[in-house]
Design a protein around this motif. Structure first.
Motif, PDB file in Angstrom:
ATOM      1  N   GLU B 155       0.821  -1.211   0.000  1.00 45.07           N
ATOM      2  CA  GLU B 155       0.000   0.000   0.000  1.00 45.07           C
ATOM      3  C   GLU B 155       0.853   1.259   0.000  1.00 45.07           C
ATOM      4  O   GLU B 155       0.688   2.170  -0.824  1.00 45.07           O
ATOM      5  CB  GLU B 155      -0.822   0.028   1.295  1.00 45.07           C
ATOM      6  N   VAL B 156       1.759   1.296   0.969  1.00 43.43           N
ATOM      7  CA  VAL B 156       2.552   2.498   1.196  1.00 43.43           C
ATOM      8  C   VAL B 156       3.541   2.778   0.071  1.00 43.43           C
ATOM      9  O   VAL B 156       3.752   3.925  -0.325  1.00 43.43           O
ATOM     10  CB  VAL B 156       3.312   2.395   2.538  1.00 43.43           C
ATOM     11  N   SER B 157       4.135   1.718  -0.469  1.00 44.72           N
ATOM     12  CA  SER B 157       5.198   1.915  -1.450  1.00 44.72           C
ATOM     13  C   SER B 157       4.708   1.903  -2.892  1.00 44.72           C
ATOM     14  O   SER B 157       5.407   2.349  -3.794  1.00 44.72           O
ATOM     15  CB  SER B 157       6.253   0.822  -1.282  1.00 44.72           C
ATOM     16  N   GLY B 158       3.527   1.382  -3.090  1.00 41.84           N
ATOM     17  CA  GLY B 158       3.044   1.260  -4.454  1.00 41.84           C
ATOM     18  C   GLY B 158       3.660   0.084  -5.189  1.00 41.84           C
ATOM     19  O   GLY B 158       3.308  -0.205  -6.327  1.00 41.84           O
ATOM     20  N   ASN B 159       4.558  -0.608  -4.518  1.00 41.59           N
ATOM     21  CA  ASN B 159       5.191  -1.781  -5.120  1.00 41.59           C
ATOM     22  C   ASN B 159       4.189  -2.933  -5.130  1.00 41.59           C
ATOM     23  O   ASN B 159       3.440  -3.132  -4.193  1.00 41.59           O
ATOM     24  CB  ASN B 159       6.429  -2.154  -4.286  1.00 41.59           C
ATOM     25  N   ARG B 160       4.213  -3.720  -6.197  1.00 47.17           N
ATOM     26  CA  ARG B 160       3.241  -4.823  -6.291  1.00 47.17           C
ATOM     27  C   ARG B 160       3.905  -6.188  -6.418  1.00 47.17           C
ATOM     28  O   ARG B 160       3.256  -7.179  -6.705  1.00 47.17           O
ATOM     29  CB  ARG B 160       2.299  -4.593  -7.489  1.00 47.17           C
ATOM     30  N   ALA B 198      14.316   3.007  11.540  1.00 42.35           N
ATOM     31  CA  ALA B 198      15.248   3.184  10.422  1.00 42.35           C
ATOM     32  C   ALA B 198      15.063   2.074   9.390  1.00 42.35           C
ATOM     33  O   ALA B 198      15.106   2.309   8.180  1.00 42.35           O
ATOM     34  CB  ALA B 198      16.682   3.194  10.941  1.00 42.35           C
ATOM     35  N   THR B 199      14.855   0.858   9.891  1.00 41.35           N
ATOM     36  CA  THR B 199      14.663  -0.273   8.993  1.00 41.35           C
ATOM     37  C   THR B 199      13.415  -0.093   8.137  1.00 41.35           C
ATOM     38  O   THR B 199      13.432  -0.334   6.927  1.00 41.35           O
ATOM     39  CB  THR B 199      14.548  -1.589   9.793  1.00 41.35           C
ATOM     40  N   ILE B 200      12.338   0.339   8.771  1.00 42.60           N
ATOM     41  CA  ILE B 200      11.099   0.565   8.026  1.00 42.60           C
ATOM     42  C   ILE B 200      11.308   1.610   6.941  1.00 42.60           C
ATOM     43  O   ILE B 200      10.900   1.424   5.786  1.00 42.60           O
ATOM     44  CB  ILE B 200       9.960   0.984   8.981  1.00 42.60           C
ATOM     45  N   ASP B 201      11.986   2.692   7.297  1.00 38.47           N
ATOM     46  CA  ASP B 201      12.249   3.745   6.313  1.00 38.47           C
ATOM     47  C   ASP B 201      13.022   3.196   5.123  1.00 38.47           C
ATOM     48  O   ASP B 201      12.676   3.454   3.966  1.00 38.47           O
ATOM     49  CB  ASP B 201      13.050   4.883   6.961  1.00 38.47           C
ATOM     50  N   ARG B 202      14.077   2.446   5.446  1.00 39.81           N
ATOM     51  CA  ARG B 202      14.894   1.868   4.385  1.00 39.81           C
ATOM     52  C   ARG B 202      14.076   0.953   3.487  1.00 39.81           C
ATOM     53  O   ARG B 202      14.147   1.036   2.263  1.00 39.81           O
ATOM     54  CB  ARG B 202      16.028   1.050   5.019  1.00 39.81           C
ATOM     55  N   LEU B 203      13.275   0.115   4.119  1.00 38.38           N
ATOM     56  CA  LEU B 203      12.458  -0.843   3.376  1.00 38.38           C
ATOM     57  C   LEU B 203      11.472  -0.135   2.453  1.00 38.38           C
ATOM     58  O   LEU B 203      11.365  -0.455   1.262  1.00 38.38           O
ATOM     59  CB  LEU B 203      11.692  -1.724   4.370  1.00 38.38           C
ATOM     60  N   VAL B 204      10.771   0.848   2.998  1.00 40.21           N
ATOM     61  CA  VAL B 204       9.775   1.575   2.222  1.00 40.21           C
ATOM     62  C   VAL B 204      10.433   2.327   1.058  1.00 40.21           C
ATOM     63  O   VAL B 204       9.961   2.289  -0.085  1.00 40.21           O
ATOM     64  CB  VAL B 204       8.976   2.560   3.113  1.00 40.21           C
ATOM     65  N   ALA B 205      11.547   2.991   1.356  1.00 37.84           N
ATOM     66  CA  ALA B 205      12.250   3.742   0.319  1.00 37.84           C
ATOM     67  C   ALA B 205      12.670   2.816  -0.818  1.00 37.84           C
ATOM     68  O   ALA B 205      12.473   3.120  -2.007  1.00 37.84           O
ATOM     69  CB  ALA B 205      13.473   4.438   0.914  1.00 37.84           C
ATOM     70  N   ASP B 206      13.212   1.683  -0.432  1.00 40.92           N
ATOM     71  CA  ASP B 206      13.685   0.716  -1.409  1.00 40.92           C
ATOM     72  C   ASP B 206      12.548   0.176  -2.277  1.00 40.92           C
ATOM     73  O   ASP B 206      12.667   0.084  -3.494  1.00 40.92           O
ATOM     74  CB  ASP B 206      14.352  -0.449  -0.669  1.00 40.92           C
ATOM     75  N   LEU B 207      11.455  -0.187  -1.632  1.00 42.31           N
ATOM     76  CA  LEU B 207      10.311  -0.731  -2.364  1.00 42.31           C
ATOM     77  C   LEU B 207       9.696   0.326  -3.276  1.00 42.31           C
ATOM     78  O   LEU B 207       9.270   0.024  -4.398  1.00 42.31           O
ATOM     79  CB  LEU B 207       9.264  -1.259  -1.375  1.00 42.31           C
ATOM     80  N   THR B 208       9.661   1.548  -2.788  1.00 39.60           N
ATOM     81  CA  THR B 208       9.102   2.636  -3.587  1.00 39.60           C
ATOM     82  C   THR B 208       9.955   2.880  -4.837  1.00 39.60           C
ATOM     83  O   THR B 208       9.426   3.036  -5.947  1.00 39.60           O
ATOM     84  CB  THR B 208       9.037   3.934  -2.756  1.00 39.60           C
ATOM     85  N   ALA B 209      11.258   2.891  -4.619  1.00 38.17           N
ATOM     86  CA  ALA B 209      12.173   3.125  -5.738  1.00 38.17           C
ATOM     87  C   ALA B 209      12.049   2.027  -6.793  1.00 38.17           C
ATOM     88  O   ALA B 209      12.146   2.293  -8.002  1.00 38.17           O
ATOM     89  CB  ALA B 209      13.610   3.191  -5.219  1.00 38.17           C
ATOM     90  N   ALA B 210      11.820   0.821  -6.347  1.00 41.32           N
ATOM     91  CA  ALA B 210      11.749  -0.309  -7.278  1.00 41.32           C
ATOM     92  C   ALA B 210      10.392  -0.415  -7.963  1.00 41.32           C
ATOM     93  O   ALA B 210      10.227  -1.179  -8.919  1.00 41.32           O
ATOM     94  CB  ALA B 210      12.056  -1.603  -6.534  1.00 41.32           C
TER      95      ALA B 210
END
Lengths: 211, 211
Positions: B155-160, B198-210
DNA sequence: ACACACTTACTTACAAGTCAGTAAGTGTGT
DNA sequence: ACACACTTACTGACTTGTAAGTAAGTGTGT
């Protein structure tokens, strides 16, 4: 004068014991059995008699070698660190980037060593209880590993912020330990090596960017 | 005809049992004592007699309420999920981004609830052993939590990408669980909430970028 | 309102088993 | 000859679970 133990080959003050030929391998058999039993049942539920049976003797025989159940546990932990393949913290030799790959390799190897993984998962869980005989072992192990990983991450990323490095190291250790429990509960639900590798990449990229 | 039990007030088939007034609070006292004892010693080492003593009765009294030690453990686990603050997986209600914040808040709360954290660390470790009474509980709990977190991250990252999402969820759960053990062993060495955030931020950023 | 029937919530006592650890003895290698 | 590597035999501490008994509560019929 009273000390006149003739020419006992220099053995004056030392009460050294000379083990017989097959002793070493018998002890090793006991240690392996201990891994198996403590791994399957935990330390408290794991019975000396079962360890002994797997090693081909009685439980009193095991006590002859290790003095007490606690002594056996400690010996087992040290034995594994020294001899087993997965002795992560021991090989402080490995240099920077290779060490991170070594971590991933170890995780991959662990996939084929369910018994060892289970032993460590159960034991590290138990070890947080008050006065558990393995408490110190796991505490030392974790802090040594954390320092080592933090050092390597600093090397690789060029980042010099102690706190970020320590946090990243803690996170990496937590991932490895936490995934093991999930994997033991549901082997097909998590692919440990891939997740650990991805985590390391993320961590390094992040630390590098912040440097 | 043979069924002519006169007019016994309709209570033919039902054998309903009504608990007495103070029963609920007595059972709760037992459950809290169980958290304490199993948390401090683990399930296998934790004795019914000690639970009973802390609840102000004998061990036979505890068995009267819960049937067996195993029954007590399961009841305790369910009780905690239902009533305690940290019932992460239960509140499936919380929406997307708020849920991630809720995770961090829970970790922060846990910092002040050492007993609860210890109980879950010890029990989840024990639970990977063969036939442990809490095995199913922790297996279900993990898989429900993983699905929930994966959903929210998507949901948050838009990654599917299902696999990336599941991996990230597994990693996050592993971090939370693994940090607890480290924190229990050495409370000052790890700051759980900061690392999890910090881990959540990293995870979300990564998923969003991908995405 | 009150006794009767019944249940709940325990207790004490015990059964049955498991466990680690000890003491004393036996055989074997050197 | 003697220490080492055991075994057999046993103890004492603890375990969970059960059985049987008791006191107090609950509900119903009269």
């Amino acid at each position: 004068m009273a000390d006149t133990a003739p020419a006992r080959t220099a053995a004056a003050a030392d009460r050294v014991r000379k083990p017989q030929a097959r002793t070493a391998e018998r002890r090793e058999a006991i240690l392996k059995a201990a891994m198996d039993v403590f791994g399957a049942n935990g330390y408290h539920k794991g019975a000396l008699a079962e360890v002994a049976e797997q090693a081909g003797m009685t439980h009193a025989g095991v006590l002859h070698h290790f003095g007490s159940k606690e002594g056996l546990l400690v010996a087992m932990l040290k034995y594994r660190d020294g001899n087993e393949v997965a002795g992560v913290p021991a090989r402080a030799q490995t240099e920077g980037p290779a060490f991170l790959q070594h971590l991933v390799d170890t995780v991959e190897e662990n996939t084929h060593r369910r018994g060892v993984v289970q032993a460590f998962a159960v034991l590290s869980g138990e070890s947080v209880t008050d006065g558990h005989p393995a408490h110190d072992y796991f505490q030392d192990r974790t802090s040594v590993l954390r320092a080592k990983i933090a050092g390597v991450l600093g090397e690789v990323s060029g980042n010099r912020d102690e706190r970020s490095l320590a946090d990243a190291a803690s996170a990496l250790i937590a991932i490895m330990d936490g995934l093991q429990v999930q994997w033991l509960l549901e082997p097909d639900a998590v692919e440990m090596p891939r997740i650990v590798a991805a985590t390391i990449d993320r961590l390094v990229a992040d630390l590098t960017a912040a440097a």
